[in-house]
Design a protein around this motif. Structure first.
Motif, PDB file in Angstrom:
ATOM      1  N   LEU A 111       7.920   7.330  -0.548  1.00 32.92           N
ATOM      2  CA  LEU A 111       9.143   8.034  -0.164  1.00 32.92           C
ATOM      3  C   LEU A 111       9.437   7.948   1.338  1.00 32.92           C
ATOM      4  CD1 LEU A 111      11.420   9.793  -1.302  1.00 32.92           C
ATOM      5  CD2 LEU A 111       9.992  11.798  -0.825  1.00 32.92           C
ATOM      6  N   ALA A 112       8.386   8.131   2.157  1.00 34.64           N
ATOM      7  CA  ALA A 112       8.601   8.122   3.612  1.00 34.64           C
ATOM      8  C   ALA A 112       9.141   6.765   4.068  1.00 34.64           C
ATOM      9  CB  ALA A 112       7.303   8.448   4.336  1.00 34.64           C
ATOM     10  N   SER A 113       8.618   5.682   3.505  1.00 37.45           N
ATOM     11  CA  SER A 113       9.110   4.352   3.869  1.00 37.45           C
ATOM     12  C   SER A 113      10.547   4.163   3.412  1.00 37.45           C
ATOM     13  CB  SER A 113       8.259   3.256   3.217  1.00 37.45           C
ATOM     14  OG  SER A 113       6.944   3.318   3.678  1.00 37.45           O
ATOM     15  N   MET A 114      10.873   4.694   2.230  1.00 34.48           N
ATOM     16  CA  MET A 114      12.236   4.532   1.704  1.00 34.48           C
ATOM     17  C   MET A 114      13.238   5.284   2.572  1.00 34.48           C
ATOM     18  SD  MET A 114      11.251   4.570  -2.322  1.00 34.48           S
ATOM     19  CE  MET A 114      12.833   5.060  -2.887  1.00 34.48           C
ATOM     20  N   ILE A 115      12.856   6.479   3.034  1.00 35.41           N
ATOM     21  CA  ILE A 115      13.724   7.232   3.948  1.00 35.41           C
ATOM     22  C   ILE A 115      13.942   6.416   5.219  1.00 35.41           C
ATOM     23  CG2 ILE A 115      13.795   9.279   5.455  1.00 35.41           C
ATOM     24  CD1 ILE A 115      12.317  10.771   3.168  1.00 35.41           C
ATOM     25  N   ASN A 116      12.943   5.617   5.557  1.00 32.21           N
ATOM     26  CA  ASN A 116      12.987   4.805   6.768  1.00 32.21           C
ATOM     27  C   ASN A 116      13.678   3.463   6.538  1.00 32.21           C
ATOM     28  OD1 ASN A 116      12.426   4.996   9.450  1.00 32.21           O
ATOM     29  ND2 ASN A 116      10.359   4.179   9.292  1.00 32.21           N
ATOM     30  N   GLY A 117      14.262   3.266   5.354  1.00 39.18           N
ATOM     31  CA  GLY A 117      15.081   2.087   5.113  1.00 39.18           C
ATOM     32  C   GLY A 117      14.383   0.924   4.434  1.00 39.18           C
ATOM     33  N   ARG A 120      13.037  -0.015  -2.099  1.00 43.59           N
ATOM     34  CA  ARG A 120      12.178   0.705  -3.033  1.00 43.59           C
ATOM     35  C   ARG A 120      10.997  -0.154  -3.499  1.00 43.59           C
ATOM     36  NH1 ARG A 120      10.889   2.709  -7.988  1.00 43.59           N
ATOM     37  NH2 ARG A 120      11.150   4.955  -8.140  1.00 43.59           N
ATOM     38  N   GLN A 121      11.313  -1.370  -3.914  1.00 42.96           N
ATOM     39  CA  GLN A 121      10.280  -2.242  -4.476  1.00 42.96           C
ATOM     40  C   GLN A 121       9.172  -2.517  -3.455  1.00 42.96           C
ATOM     41  OE1 GLN A 121      12.073  -5.845  -5.902  1.00 42.96           O
ATOM     42  NE2 GLN A 121      10.128  -6.665  -6.667  1.00 42.96           N
ATOM     43  N   ASP A 122       9.576  -2.773  -2.201  1.00 48.69           N
ATOM     44  CA  ASP A 122       8.586  -3.039  -1.150  1.00 48.69           C
ATOM     45  C   ASP A 122       7.797  -1.774  -0.822  1.00 48.69           C
ATOM     46  OD1 ASP A 122       9.505  -5.615  -1.034  1.00 48.69           O
ATOM     47  OD2 ASP A 122      10.839  -5.257   0.677  1.00 48.69           O
ATOM     48  N   ALA A 123       8.512  -0.656  -0.757  1.00 49.71           N
ATOM     49  CA  ALA A 123       7.860   0.611  -0.406  1.00 49.71           C
ATOM     50  C   ALA A 123       6.791   0.961  -1.449  1.00 49.71           C
ATOM     51  CB  ALA A 123       8.895   1.726  -0.302  1.00 49.71           C
ATOM     52  N   VAL A 124       7.142   0.778  -2.722  1.00 51.34           N
ATOM     53  CA  VAL A 124       6.205   1.106  -3.805  1.00 51.34           C
ATOM     54  C   VAL A 124       4.999   0.165  -3.766  1.00 51.34           C
ATOM     55  CG1 VAL A 124       5.946   1.022  -6.326  1.00 51.34           C
ATOM     56  CG2 VAL A 124       7.869   2.255  -5.300  1.00 51.34           C
ATOM     57  N   GLN A 125       5.272  -1.111  -3.490  1.00 49.13           N
ATOM     58  CA  GLN A 125       4.183  -2.085  -3.418  1.00 49.13           C
ATOM     59  C   GLN A 125       3.204  -1.740  -2.277  1.00 49.13           C
ATOM     60  OE1 GLN A 125       5.274  -6.277  -2.530  1.00 49.13           O
ATOM     61  NE2 GLN A 125       4.862  -6.568  -4.709  1.00 49.13           N
ATOM     62  N   HIS A 126       3.762  -1.421  -1.098  1.00 45.85           N
ATOM     63  CA  HIS A 126       2.905  -1.051   0.036  1.00 45.85           C
ATOM     64  C   HIS A 126       2.131   0.223  -0.267  1.00 45.85           C
ATOM     65  CE1 HIS A 126       5.797  -3.381   2.866  1.00 45.85           C
ATOM     66  NE2 HIS A 126       4.823  -4.139   2.456  1.00 45.85           N
ATOM     67  N   ALA A 127       2.829   1.209  -0.831  1.00 47.45           N
ATOM     68  CA  ALA A 127       2.189   2.496  -1.113  1.00 47.45           C
ATOM     69  C   ALA A 127       1.011   2.306  -2.066  1.00 47.45           C
ATOM     70  CB  ALA A 127       3.209   3.476  -1.695  1.00 47.45           C
ATOM     71  N   ALA A 128       1.216   1.483  -3.087  1.00 45.77           N
ATOM     72  CA  ALA A 128       0.157   1.249  -4.077  1.00 45.77           C
ATOM     73  C   ALA A 128      -1.048   0.599  -3.408  1.00 45.77           C
ATOM     74  CB  ALA A 128       0.686   0.392  -5.222  1.00 45.77           C
ATOM     75  N   SER A 129      -0.802  -0.339  -2.495  1.00 42.93           N
ATOM     76  CA  SER A 129      -1.947  -1.018  -1.862  1.00 42.93           C
ATOM     77  C   SER A 129      -2.653  -0.076  -0.891  1.00 42.93           C
ATOM     78  CB  SER A 129      -1.523  -2.325  -1.197  1.00 42.93           C
ATOM     79  OG  SER A 129      -0.815  -2.066  -0.008  1.00 42.93           O
ATOM     80  N   TRP A 130      -1.872   0.791  -0.177  1.00 46.96           N
ATOM     81  CA  TRP A 130      -2.519   1.761   0.721  1.00 46.96           C
ATOM     82  C   TRP A 130      -3.408   2.702  -0.078  1.00 46.96           C
ATOM     83  CZ3 TRP A 130       2.847   2.910   3.178  1.00 46.96           C
ATOM     84  CH2 TRP A 130       3.136   1.931   4.148  1.00 46.96           C
TER      85      TRP A 130
END
Ligand code: ADP
Ligand code: MG
Length: 132
Positions: A111-117, A120-130
């Motif tokens: 969510l924080a990345s998505m608020i930052n622009g 969605r797909q990239d944000a979810v992918q990064h979040a999952a790897s973190w």
């Protein structure tokens, strides 16, 4: 040793007659893990909020030195500039109450990345790897 990534000097914060921070100096270096310990009410949360630019201290300074670019004096920024700094540069896991129960763990992090622009797909992918 290298220069600190976060440096606080002579922080004072008072709530009414309660002195929550009474002249705190602190330096945290890149890659360091720091635990701040103390009795309930000793000012840990207030310190975290001041370091992060959530709360403005009555006196003292906080400087953030990003890996690239000029040092940022957090305590000299406007409230909106401090909000932007938190959105773009700082990460938090709060003690309670700030996860959105309707979202999955990955979505909460994304969510924080998505608020930052970030898309969605990239944000979810990064979040999952973190989280992994
Ligand atoms: N927003 C506030 N208004 C009034 N008093 C506060 C506020 N935030 C913290 N305090 C007081 O400042 C002191 C330090 O609180 P806090 O930073 O939350 O301590 P800790 O996180 O170590 O338990 C406590 O006495 C607390 O009651
Ligand atoms: Mg606390």
């Amino acid at each position: 040793m290298n220069t600190p990534v976060i440096e606080a000097h002579a922080l004072i914060k008072t709530f009414g007659t309660t002195r929550a921070l009474a002249g705190v100096d602190l330096a945290i270096h890149r890659g360091e893990s720091v635990a701040i310990m103390g009795a309930s009410g000793s000012g840990k949360t207030t310190l975290l909020h001041v370091l992060a630019g959530i709360t403005a201290p009555d006196a003292g300074s906080v400087v953030f030195r990003p890996a690239e670019g000029a040092p940022i004096e957090v305590t000299a920024l406007s409230e909106s500039a401090r909000s932007r700094l938190r959105r773009e540069r700082f990460g938090f896991v709060f003690q309670q109450g700030l996860l959105i129960p309707e979202l999955t763990a990955v979505e909460n992090v994304a969510l924080a990345s998505m608020i930052n622009g970030v898309r969605r797909q990239d944000a979810v992918q990064h979040a999952a790897s973190w989280l992994a």
